[in-house]
Scaffold this active site. Structure first.
Site, PDB file in Angstrom:
ATOM      1  N   GLU A   9       0.809  -1.203   0.000  1.00 60.82           N
ATOM      2  CA  GLU A   9       0.000   0.000   0.000  1.00 60.82           C
ATOM      3  C   GLU A   9       0.851   1.265   0.000  1.00 60.82           C
ATOM      4  O   GLU A   9       1.935   1.325   0.579  1.00 60.82           O
ATOM      5  CB  GLU A   9      -0.958   0.016   1.187  1.00 60.82           C
ATOM      6  CG  GLU A   9      -0.289   0.144   2.542  1.00 60.82           C
ATOM      7  CD  GLU A   9      -1.286   0.037   3.680  1.00 60.82           C
ATOM      8  OE1 GLU A   9      -2.457  -0.307   3.430  1.00 60.82           O
ATOM      9  OE2 GLU A   9      -0.895   0.281   4.834  1.00 60.82           O
ATOM     10  N   VAL A  10       0.350   2.266  -0.704  1.00 59.08           N
ATOM     11  CA  VAL A  10       0.917   3.616  -0.703  1.00 59.08           C
ATOM     12  C   VAL A  10      -0.187   4.531  -0.195  1.00 59.08           C
ATOM     13  O   VAL A  10      -1.297   4.511  -0.738  1.00 59.08           O
ATOM     14  CB  VAL A  10       1.365   4.046  -2.116  1.00 59.08           C
ATOM     15  CG1 VAL A  10       1.925   5.459  -2.087  1.00 59.08           C
ATOM     16  CG2 VAL A  10       2.401   3.067  -2.667  1.00 59.08           C
TER      17      VAL A  10
END
Length: 320
Positions: A288-289
């Site tokens: 995830e970003v």
């Protein structure tokens, strides 16, 4: 009563029954249709870039950091992960990397991973107040539940440290002192391999396009992994009068039964108070970003506290 009267009475009962069944069926159809989401006529989110390009190394950077949760024993795999990240992305952008561990770091780990990183590497220990059991959890009962989860074949569920990690990654990491100065973060696990070049900066692209969260994939979860999660989330949503979005509806498996039957079905595992279920679609957070200011906001903290108080991080396998 003559035969004509009896025939009329029978027809009236049949008509009444048919009317009731028709109304039940109509109500069920209306309920199911309320979760229908039409396919958009065009892509809601077009790709930031559609082909490889020369990295814009002279462009602006975001206030961002790469984060890896690892152990000293993972020196070899963590070093490979960092080398892969460097080869495919960070050799151009040189974002800092923060390594987190619940115990002190070995010098051999620090030396090997620092050598593999082009961005500034720092090695931090997670404070005790961010890692471990919250005070309201009965630890004996939690360990017993973990053993039961493991006996059902739930991956990693028998490991106490795994449950601590799930809780930390869901609602504690963004409060770590070493991350307080950053806005964006990219989670990279300690045993991954990137398969394509990232020739653009995802932090800059997300900020430019007003995005808050990016994930790599969504898969189906096992129903017995977190049997009460959907009920907890649904109750939270109802109490705070949060409206259902199209994305939320796509993850609901609406009950086919009429109103009264749906109420009875609400007692079944994986159902909410309305008797509807979760289709077990879930987002993998491994890559995830995200904008950490979203997690640090009051709304998300309130949501996490609800999940935390439910005990699902230990009595079930909530989070990852």
């Amino acid at each position: 009563m003559g035969w004509a009267s009896r025939l009329l009475s029978s027809r009236q009962r049949l008509l009444t029954l048919w009317t009731v069944l028709t109304l039940f069926a109509l109500e069920s159809l209306i309920h199911i249709n309320s979760f229908k989401v039409s396919r958009p006529s065009k892509a809601l989110d077009t790709p930031f870039h559609t082909r490889c390009q020369e990295p814009n190394t002279a462009g602006p950077r975001e206030n961002a950091v790469i984060v890896m949760l690892a152990r000293n024993s993972e020196l070899e795999t963590a070093t490979r992960s960092v080398a892969s990240l460097e080869r495919h992305f960070n050799r151009w952008y040189h974002y800092p990397i923060v390594f987190l561990n619940d115990v002190g770091w070995d010098q051999a780990f620090i030396d090997a991973v620092t050598e593999a990183s082009s961005g500034q590497a720092s090695f931090e220990v997670i404070p005790k107040d961010l890692w471990g059991y919250p005070e309201w959890i009965n630890q004996g009962q939690a360990r017993s539940s973990m053993a039961q989860q493991e006996s059902r074949g739930l991956l990693y569920s028998g490991l106490e440290s795994y449950h601590h990690m799930c809780r930390f990654n869901s609602g504690k990491f963004y409060d770590h002192p070493a991350l307080q100065k950053y806005k964006w973060y990219w989670r990279v696990d300690s045993d991954v391999e990137f398969t394509c070049m990232m020739t653009y900066d995802p932090f800059v692209a997300m900020a430019r396009n007003g995005k808050k969260y990016g994930y790599a994939m969504a898969l189906w979860e096992r129903g017995d992994t977190a049997p009460t999660l959907f009920r907890t989330v649904s109750k939270y949503k109802q109490l705070r009068r949060i409206q259902s979005t199209s994305l939320y509806k796509t993850m609901i498996e609406p009950s086919w039964g009429p109103f009264l039957l749906r109420r009875a079905m609400s007692w079944l595992q994986g159902r909410n108070a309305e008797g509807d279920g979760w289709n077990y679609c879930h987002f993998w957070s491994n890559f995830e970003v995200a904008d950490m200011d979203f997690f640090r906001g009051r709304e998300y903290r309130d949501y996490f506290d609800t999940l935390d108080r439910s005990g699902g991080f230990y009595f079930e396998r909530v989070g990852a």
